[in-house]
Structures are given as structure tokens and as C-alpha cells.
Scaffold this motif. Structure first.
Motif, PDB file in Angstrom:
ATOM      1  N   MET A   1      32.531  36.446  43.253  1.00 25.44           N
ATOM      2  CA  MET A   1      33.262  36.533  41.994  1.00 25.44           C
ATOM      3  C   MET A   1      34.749  36.271  42.217  1.00 25.44           C
ATOM      4  O   MET A   1      35.400  35.535  41.455  1.00 25.44           O
ATOM      5  N   GLY A   2      35.296  36.877  43.274  1.00 21.35           N
ATOM      6  CA  GLY A   2      36.699  36.635  43.598  1.00 21.35           C
ATOM      7  C   GLY A   2      36.966  35.168  43.862  1.00 21.35           C
ATOM      8  O   GLY A   2      38.000  34.623  43.448  1.00 21.35           O
ATOM      9  N   ALA A   3      36.008  34.497  44.523  1.00 16.45           N
ATOM     10  CA  ALA A   3      36.151  33.065  44.791  1.00 16.45           C
ATOM     11  C   ALA A   3      36.226  32.276  43.492  1.00 16.45           C
ATOM     12  O   ALA A   3      36.996  31.316  43.372  1.00 16.45           O
ATOM     13  N   ALA A   4      35.417  32.685  42.511  1.00 22.33           N
ATOM     14  CA  ALA A   4      35.441  31.996  41.222  1.00 22.33           C
ATOM     15  C   ALA A   4      36.815  32.123  40.559  1.00 22.33           C
ATOM     16  O   ALA A   4      37.327  31.163  39.977  1.00 22.33           O
ATOM     17  N   TYR A   5      37.425  33.305  40.675  1.00 19.24           N
ATOM     18  CA  TYR A   5      38.738  33.501  40.065  1.00 19.24           C
ATOM     19  C   TYR A   5      39.847  32.839  40.877  1.00 19.24           C
ATOM     20  O   TYR A   5      40.836  32.362  40.312  1.00 19.24           O
ATOM     21  N   VAL A   6      39.682  32.793  42.197  1.00 23.48           N
ATOM     22  CA  VAL A   6      40.626  32.017  43.006  1.00 23.48           C
ATOM     23  C   VAL A   6      40.587  30.555  42.568  1.00 23.48           C
ATOM     24  O   VAL A   6      41.628  29.898  42.413  1.00 23.48           O
ATOM     25  N   GLY A   7      39.371  30.047  42.347  1.00 24.30           N
ATOM     26  CA  GLY A   7      39.229  28.679  41.872  1.00 24.30           C
ATOM     27  C   GLY A   7      39.853  28.480  40.505  1.00 24.30           C
ATOM     28  O   GLY A   7      40.469  27.442  40.231  1.00 24.30           O
ATOM     29  N   ARG A   8      39.707  29.477  39.647  1.00 28.63           N
ATOM     30  CA  ARG A   8      40.266  29.358  38.293  1.00 28.63           C
ATOM     31  C   ARG A   8      41.786  29.294  38.316  1.00 28.63           C
ATOM     32  O   ARG A   8      42.399  28.490  37.604  1.00 28.63           O
TER      33      ARG A   8
END
Length: 399
Positions: free
Chosen positions: A142-149
């Protein structure tokens, strides 16, 4: 232990689930699916080889800093350096090579880290600890998804923010870990005969002598294959199925991973607690695989963002149950306590091998059904999960 898992998987998940899907659009425009498959496959091959090899080396490390600590820090440091190269390169060849080294380094750390669970956690707490580790692993995704965002337009930050977090949290774990030095190598070394025979034994646990281990291995392989067939192409799925831009797709994916992770956190903790109390593992793994497969089939019918989110919730519930008990089940059926890291490394091949198969298989399935259709991909993933559920039924050593 959980924080170290969080950091390591944040540094791994950001490239795998977000970073490379963005990066290949710059280094291989027009060939994104093939490039993503190539990069992912190279990394998975490295993980396939490195995890059991470094697990065996870690089991036999006799230095004064302990068996696990040196590999925890060396591995995460190598991963961070590889991510720096990935962030700066504009070459697909360099990208592939750097990720190969990065995955090899990460799996040196991962092999040592997973062994600490077998060594430090008593049997009656393994379900809860496995559930916690499963939760933080998916919080990392999930953190990776927000880093990507937030950093999809800033390649250096996209790859290096997770790398710095991983270094800091793994250092914290290495400092507090009660990792006693090994005075001499395990007696099992004398049985291996050395040379090529010992090397081959690094990658082998006899299914005939240890059938339960083999069945659990097969179940993990199939379930992870089903998962990676979707997650590897999640961002491209959103772009192709719903006609989204990269910015919009990363935002939707971040929200999808958020609801997935919330569902996973709840189900993993409940499943881990119930598994410890009931002293049952198999029924939870079977249920988890079937629920996850249903979630994948919902994605086939998704015709709106809301439907995509619903499917993510169902997948999260299923995979949470699985993560809550799977590691505890694996440790229960390990063949040799003295070779915990090596055998867990062999078991981790069931994690790594699907990562090498899924990108190439997924790209082929997408190609067969058309670049804008993911029906065959998702249906195949659901079938793999169902077969993974069936494989767990004959296991005898665990309830």
C-alpha cells in the motif's frame, strides 16, 4: 521484526508494483508490457537462486556478529544501491541488470529475516506473528502505491525514498536482534559431501521424504502465481481497461491497494489468532485461496472503478487469511530445524518462481486475448488459486 519486514518490502514493492510500470514507459516506449515482463523475470530469477543460497550461507555463518545480522545489513545495502542505479538509468539493459542485483541482495536479507521467525517465535505465537508480518508486508505494498502516486514524476524519489526507509528500519532490527554467534557449522554439513552435491542440496528437499513440505510448497507456488498474474499488471490493467492516464491510474490503484490492505489487516489478524487458538492451519489456507480466486473473477467483470474497489476488498480478505496462517504452517512442516534458513529459502522458491513465470505468462495471456483484455489473465489466476487450495488438503503434519 515487523518494522524490518515493512522496510524491506516497501523497497521491493515500489519498483515491482509501481516503479517499473512507470519506468518502462520511458525506457521502452511502445513495448511496455514486454519490457515489464523482462525486468520482472530477471529479478525473479535472481530471487529464485539467491534466497536458498544465502539461506544456506546464513545458516553456516560463524562470525561474531551472528548468523543473520550480517546478511540483513549487507542485503538491504545492496538493494539500496541497486535502486539508485535504477532511478538514474535510461537503459533497459542496465535496468534489467540492476534489478537482478537488487533482487539477489534483497533475498539475502529476506532469507536471514524469515529464519529469525523460526528461531525467535514460539509455536503458540506463530499464527499471530505470521499474521502481523503478512499485514506489514501488504502495508508496504500500500505504501508503494502511495509512493507511486506522489512521486510518479520524480524518479529519484520514487526509488530512493523506500530505499532509505528500508535501510533505517533494517538497521534498527539488526541492532536489537538477539542473534547469537554460531560456534561451529551444523553437523548436517558433513552429510552433504561438499562440492556440487551440497550445492544441489541447497535447492532440494525430497518430496518423498517430506511430502507435507512439498504439498505446502506447491500450494504456495500456485497461490502466489495467481496473485502475481494480477499485481504485476495492475497499473496497466487500470490504464487499458478504463482508459486512464498514468496519473489517474496510480491514484485509483493507490485507493484500491488501500481498501485491499485494510481488508487484509483485519482478516490476517483474525485468522492468525484463530489459527493459534484452534491449532488449525489447513482450513484457513483453503478458504483463503478460494476467496482470493473469487476476487480475481470479480475483476473480470469490473466495469467501473467502484467494482474494481469491491474486487480489491474481496482479494484483500482472502489474501489476509492466507498471510495470517501460511508462514506458521510452513514452519510447522520444516524438515530440519538446523537448516531453517536454507529450507525456508527452498520454500521461498515458491514465492520467487511465480514472479519469474507470471510476467512472461501474463504477457502471453494478454497477447492472446488482446492488449485491452485481461479476461484470460485473470481467469488463469483464479484457476491457479483454486488448485492451490486443493493442494493443501492432503497435508498430514499440520491440522
Amino acid at each position: 521484526m515487523a518494522l524490518a519486514q515493512l522496510g524491506l518490502f516497501l523497497a521491493l514493492a515500489t519498483p515491482m508494483f509501481v516503479g517499473f510500470a512507470i519506468k518502462v514507459q520511458d525506457v521502452a516506449p511502445g513495448h511496455e508490457v514486454a519490457a515489464l515482463g523482462l525486468v520482472s523475470t530477471a529479478g525473479a530469477i535472481a530471487a529464485f537462486v539467491a534466497n536458498p543460497v544465502f539461506g544456506r550461507i546464513s545458516d553456516r555463518t560463524t562470525g561474531r556478529f551472528g548468523r543473520r545480522r550480517p546478511w540483513l545489513m549487507a542485503g538491504v545495502s545492496g538493494l539500496a544501491l541497486s535502486l539508485l542505479v535504477i532511478a538514474l538509468t535510461n537503459s533497459l539493459a542496465v535496468l534489467v541488470a540492476a534489478w537482478f542485483v537488487g533482487q539477489a541482495s534483497a533475498n539475502a536479507a529476506l532469507a536471514a529475516h524469515v529464519a529469525t521467525v523460526a528461531e525467535q517465535v514460539p509455536t503458540f505465537q506463530r499464527g499471530r506473528v505470521a499474521g502481523l508480518l503478512g499485514v506489514v508486508q501488504n502495508v508496504a505494498i500500500m505504501g508503494a502505491a502511495y509512493v507511486g502516486r506522489f512521486f510518479n514524476d520524480h524518479p529519484l524519489a520514487l526509488f530512493m525514498v523506500p530505499a532509505v526507509v528500508a535501510l533505517a528500519l533494517m538497521l534498527l532490527f539488526a541492532v536489537v536482534l538477539p542473534d547469537r554467534p554460531l560456534p561451529r557449522r551444523p553437523v548436517s554439513d558433513a552429510e552433504g559431501g561438499g562440492g556440487l552435491r551440497t550445492l544441489l542440496q541447497t535447492f532440494w528437499v525430497s518430496p518423498r521424504q517430506h511430502p507435507d513440505f512439498a504439498l505446502v510448497w506447491a500450494s504456495r507456488f500456485l497461490i502466489v502465481l495467481g496473485s502475481y498474474l494480477f499485481t504485476t499488471f495492475r497499473l496497466l490493467y487500470l490504464q487499458d481497461q478504463f482508459g486512464m492516464s498514468v496519473t489517474r491510474a496510480t491514484a485509483v490503484m493507490a485507493t484500491g491497494v488501500l481498501v485491499y490492505t485494510i481488508a487484509l489487516m483485519v482478516s490476517a489478524q483474525i485468522a492468525g489468532l484463530l489459527s493459534d487458538r484452534l491449532k488449525r492451519r489447513k482450513v484457513f489456507v483453503f478458504t483463503a485461496a478460494m476467496v482470493f480466486g473469487i476476487g480475481l473473477l470479480l475483476l473480470v467483470e469490473a466495469d467501473s472503478v467502484g467494482m474494481f474497489y469491491l474486487a480489491e476488498v474481496v482479494c484483500g480478505l482472502g489474501y489476509g487469511i492466507y498471510m495470517g496462517v501460511d508462514l506458521a504452517l510452513v514452519i510447522d512442516v520444516l524438515p530440519r530445524p538446523d537448516d531453517a534458513a536454507k529450507d525456508l529459502g527452498v520454500f521461498n522458491i515458491a514465492n520467487a518462481a511465480p514472479q519469474s513465470v507470471a510476467p512472461a505468462l501474463g504477457a502471453a495471456l494478454i497477447g492472446l486475448s488482446g492488449s485491452d483484455s485481461y479476461t484470460l489473465l485473470l481467469t488463469t489466476a483464479a484457476v491457479a488459486c483454486a488448485l492451490g487450495a486443493l493442494a493443501i488438503i492432503p497435508v498430514k503434519k499440520a491440522g
